[in-house]
Design an enzyme around this catalytic site. Structure first.
Site, mmCIF file in Angstrom:
data_model
loop_
_atom_site.group_PDB
_atom_site.id
_atom_site.type_symbol
_atom_site.label_atom_id
_atom_site.label_comp_id
_atom_site.label_asym_id
_atom_site.label_seq_id
_atom_site.Cartn_x
_atom_site.Cartn_y
_atom_site.Cartn_z
ATOM 1 C CG PHE A 1 -0.412 9.208 -4.761
ATOM 2 C CD1 PHE A 1 0.956 9.419 -4.751
ATOM 3 C CD2 PHE A 1 -1.154 9.672 -3.701
ATOM 4 C CE1 PHE A 1 1.557 10.084 -3.695
ATOM 5 C CE2 PHE A 1 -0.560 10.329 -2.636
ATOM 6 C CZ PHE A 1 0.796 10.536 -2.642
ATOM 7 C CD1 TRP B 1 -1.717 1.592 -5.874
ATOM 8 C CD2 TRP B 1 -2.026 3.288 -4.449
ATOM 9 N NE1 TRP B 1 -2.756 2.357 -6.343
ATOM 10 C CE2 TRP B 1 -2.963 3.412 -5.480
ATOM 11 C CE3 TRP B 1 -2.028 4.242 -3.427
ATOM 12 C CZ2 TRP B 1 -3.893 4.430 -5.532
ATOM 13 C CZ3 TRP B 1 -2.953 5.266 -3.481
ATOM 14 C CH2 TRP B 1 -3.877 5.356 -4.521
ATOM 15 C CG HIS B 2 0.153 6.052 -1.005
ATOM 16 N ND1 HIS B 2 -0.249 4.866 -0.431
ATOM 17 C CD2 HIS B 2 -0.873 6.915 -0.824
ATOM 18 C CE1 HIS B 2 -1.456 5.035 0.081
ATOM 19 N NE2 HIS B 2 -1.862 6.254 -0.143
ATOM 20 N N GLY B 3 3.637 5.769 -4.120
ATOM 21 C CA GLY B 3 4.681 6.416 -4.903
ATOM 22 C C GLY B 3 5.935 5.568 -4.968
ATOM 23 C CB SER C 1 -0.913 -0.020 1.221
ATOM 24 O OG SER C 1 -1.377 1.257 1.503
#
Lengths: 481, 371
Positions: A481, A321-323, A318
């Site tokens: 994102f 996923w954000h960066g 997770s």
């Protein structure tokens, strides 16, 4: 095109002017067209990408459903997943892996030729690819039927209010809505309008003002302990108001068009524990990771070590996923550790366990404060992209700061909390007393009390937005994102 | 439908009633100095009565440093100021065109006081508290304005500009924004005043100092010369205070002399057409403790280009930014000079010494005596 611009308001008005005159399929075709205009407003080439991904997923999903053999079905499934992840990986993570691979080779004495490939990250790619992946998985597992209409499916993928930063929707929730004709409804217009204005207020009056403070603190090379944490608190207000504001505007816009999007936030800063925070913050992403990563990994079925591993990995992903940066990975790891260790901590310190009654209590306030503090430690990982600087910031000694710096730090935190007051305090209180729901304290949707409450709320949002709007408006954080 | 009608009536009333009351009671214009309009005719009359030889244009960088009577005294020339706290190049252009040149006054010399990249940053501070004075000054849109800012907001002859103008008319409370933001900050200061007797201005100055150039990190690509210096410093004059320390993170990094890029070429053209000698004076921003305020590489290049351009156009250019005799103690909040009489006297002497060789010959041919 950003939601808080006049361009967007004119665009939305133009869409609404034609939308309800069209028949059901025509409405979807028009929505797709409008969404592509919205998405390609700055970079028309992005439309090519989203059209390609849509087309491929639609073919694969229908291929899965029509497959006569499990092998064939599986092949379509793997194709869909591979293409979606390749698109996401190629645009978002390629540079990160190349950079780190090169650095690793350099560290062992090998000096590879630098591979320079700068790819612009298409807005919203993490959101629409995740939506497409969930669709492919759901169709493969038989949880949802493949959508036979390419137009309906394209509307599901590219629906402009939620295209750029979610909420990440599921096909089972959205596609049935596209399969019926949406009729103009005064209640939708009213509720959608109020929600849109509330989101606008959150963005321009709260998030942007808090951003001004947070950005200043994070541009300091020598922040002291109190100033740094004043800035982190400002960032905590900023990111919540920013993302919640975006979501409100997305849901409000969708509601105007007769489409209901899922809720993404439920007063997250009132959570009494980190696990509860994740049930209240960015709900559509948390549930996506739960359903498509955590449970397939085994969830809590095997208990103990496997449960902890699955949960930790889910949070790690997770974060990633954000960066494509290490600070996001650290952020994910930090939250993973918190959530994994929380049951153990609760066992040893019983007051940490949330109370079973909804009655407010002093220990409840203590748990909320502790949770908010821990979440803000996480925001430091999230906001600070330089690992060297992050290490420096984490080792700042509060005793080394002067009294003047403490005053500055606390003043910065208070200033951002004052800006966030309507979202952090007023909104939850109104919600608790049922003022925000038809049928609550203000009566049903048809009652004059409800109209009065909504009318005053809308006017307050408009006045608040124009009177407190920050001139140095920034983009929505989650657009990156 | 009925309930929507009720909602709409409530919303319309809740917006219209305060808006109407604001217009009736001239609120918030009467409480927010920074958003007051501009009485062009009165300013023109004042100029005509004064019939100045020398007009100085600028913002609080000008009127906190110099005053017209002392400058008149030292120069022997008749001096007038056209200044407004928080104003920038767009308003300075309008001062020249719509006030000075539209009046019967014809000075020999016009000096423009500016900071760093002000002269080629046309959309800096054209919104918020400056919208009303700009509307008062401008009337129908000037062709130069159309050329430079035509496609930007705040311009009523573009669709977006018309829309934002309409919003401003419907919501006069938008003028309260700088004051409201200032109030929020002051509340935070008040709660945290434990152990200090410093007032808000001092606290703000402390904060600005803490966020100044010297404390910025170097790994974010901030240009040292262009870095800002405070968390609240983009507010125009509010509550009678001259608050104008500047905010230079978003300004132009490259000097551009084209007619679409800024009002500078238009200022020069107008002055030439009216036989007015133009003089541009760059002020020194608040220095570090060693009294220096060096330019970064980008700013140094910009300034070289600007100086070259002004020289080629026959304008005077003076720059006090490298002068170490303008010491840190002379400054108060932001880039403002202290109002202390001794310091004012020091600054005036310094300024006059610097500009005299250039402007003296021009003023000599005017009615000025004593040069």
């Amino acid at each position: 095109m950003v939601f808080q611009s006049i361009e967007y308001l004119l665009f939305l008005a133009a869409v609404l002017a034609f939308y309800f005159w069209l028949p059901g399929r025509g409405q979807n075709g028009f929505l797709v067209l409008a969404s592509y205009v919205f998405y390609g407003w700055v970079h028309p080439w992005y439309v090519v990408l989203i059209v390609s991904v849509t087309l491929m997923d639609w073919i694969c999903a229908n291929g899965m459903e029509d497959s006569s053999t499990p092998q064939r079905k599986r092949a379509f499934f793997i194709t869909a997943i591979t293409v979606n992840l390749a698109v996401l990986g190629g645009f978002k993570y390629f540079g990160f892996f190349v950079e780190n691979f090169t650095a690793a080779l350099s560290a062992i004495g090998l000096m590879p030729a630098p591979l320079l490939l700068k790819i612009a990250l298409p807005a919203g790619i993490s959101f629409f690819t995740f939506q497409s992946v969930s669709y492919a998985v759901d169709v493969y597992q038989g949880r949802t039927k493949a959508c036979r209409s390419l137009i309906d499916y394209a509307a599901f993928v590219c629906f402009f209010p939620q295209l750029v930063a979610g909420p990440i929707e599921r096909a089972a929730h959205m596609i049935p809505q596209y399969q019926t004709r949406r009729l103009a409804h005064w209640d939708h217009l009213r509720a959608g309008g109020v929600q849109l204005l509330w989101g606008l207020f959150q963005k321009v009056a709260i998030a942007d003002n808090a951003a001004l403070l947070a950005d200043k603190v994070f541009s300091l090379g020598d922040p002291s302990f109190p100033i740094l944490w004043g800035g982190v608190i400002a960032f905590g207000v900023q990111i919540y108001a920013d993302f919640s504001g975006y979501t409100s505007m997305a849901r409000g816009s969708a509601r105007l068009l007769g489409i209901e999007l899922c809720a993404n936030f439920r007063h997250p800063y009132l959570s009494e524990s980190p696990p509860e925070f994740w049930r209240r913050w960015h709900i559509s992403l948390s549930t996506w990771f739960r359903d498509y990563v955590y449970i397939p990994l085994g969830g809590s079925r095997q208990g103990g070590w496997f449960w902890a591993r699955n949960l930790f990995l889910t949070f790690l992903l997770s974060g990633f996923w954000h960066g494509a940066e290490w600070n996001y990975v650290l952020w994910g790891a930090f939250h993973g550790l918190l959530v994994v260790s929380w049951p153990t901590l609760t066992g040893r310190l019983p007051w940490l366990a949330p109370s079973s009654t909804a009655k407010p209590s002093l220990s409840g306030v203590g748990r909320i404060l502790l949770t908010v503090t821990l979440m803000h430690v996480g925001w430091l990982f999230f906001r600070e992209h330089s690992l060297a600087m992050l290490m420096h910031q984490l080792t700042l000694n509060p005793l080394h700061a002067s009294a003047a710096e403490w005053r500055m730090g606390v003043a910065l935190a208070l200033e951002s909390i004052f800006y966030g007051f309507p979202l952090l305090v007023v909104f939850p209180l109104l919600d608790r007393f049922g003022v925000l729901r038809p049928g609550g304290a203000c009566g049903g949707a048809a009652s004059w009390k409800w109209s009065l409450a909504q009318g005053l709320a809308a006017a307050a949002c408009v006045y608040g937005a124009v009177s407190l709007r920050c001139e140095a408006g920034a983009d929505f954080i989650y657009f990156q994102f | 439908m009925r309930s929507f009608g009720q909602f709409f009536v409530v919303l319309a009333l809740a917006i219209a009633l305060p808006s109407w009351l604001c217009h009736v009671f001239d609120y918030p214009d009467n409480v927010v100095q920074g958003t007051k309009g501009y009485d062009v005719a009165r300013e023109q009359r004042k100029l005509e009565q004064a019939d100045p030889d020398w007009v100085l244009i600028g913002n609080s960088m000008l009127f906190t440093r110099l005053s017209a009577p002392t400058l008149s005294e030292i120069s022997g020339a008749k001096v007038s100021f056209l200044s407004r706290g928080g104003s920038q190049s767009a308003i300075w252009f309008l001062f020249l065109k719509k006030v000075l040149l539209a009046s019967e006054a014809r000075p020999k010399l016009v000096t423009v006081f500016f900071r760093d990249t002000d002269l080629t940053w046309p959309d800096f501070r054209v919104k918020g508290g400056n919208e009303k004075p700009i509307a008062d000054l401008q009337g129908p849109m000037e062709p130069e304005w159309q050329q430079v800012l035509g496609r930007r907001e705040g311009n009523r002859e573009s669709l977006f500009g018309w829309f934002s103008g309409l919003l401003r008319d419907v919501f006069p409370t938008s003028d309260l924004r700088p004051m409201a933001q200032r109030q929020i900050q002051e509340r935070a200061f008040r709660i945290t005043r434990i152990g200090t007797r410093a007032n808000s201005s001092v606290r703000r100055a402390e904060l600005n100092e803490r966020f100044s150039l010297a404390h910025l990190r170097t790994d974010l690509g901030l240009d040292a010369s262009g870095a800002g210096e405070g968390v609240d410093n983009d507010l125009a004059t509010a509550g009678g205070e001259a608050i104008d320390p500047g905010f230079y993170e978003d300004g132009p990094l490259v000097f551009d002399a084209s007619a679409e890029a800024s009002f500078l070429p238009h200022l020069i053209r107008l002055a030439k057409a009216n036989q007015i000698q133009l003089h541009f004076h760059r002020i020194k921003r608040k220095p570090a403790s060693n009294h220096a305020r060096p330019d970064g590489a980008v700013m140094a290049t910009y300034m070289r280009e600007l100086a070259k351009y002004l020289k080629a156009e026959g304008c005077f250019f003076t720059d006090e930014s490298g002068d170490l005799s303008l010491t840190l103690e002379m400054y108060v909040d932001g880039d403002h000079i202290s109002s202390n009489k001794e310091i004012q006297k020091r600054y005036l002497a310094n300024f006059w010494e610097r500009v005299r060789p250039l402007i003296g010959p021009v003023l000599k041919h005017s009615s000025a005596k004593g040069l």
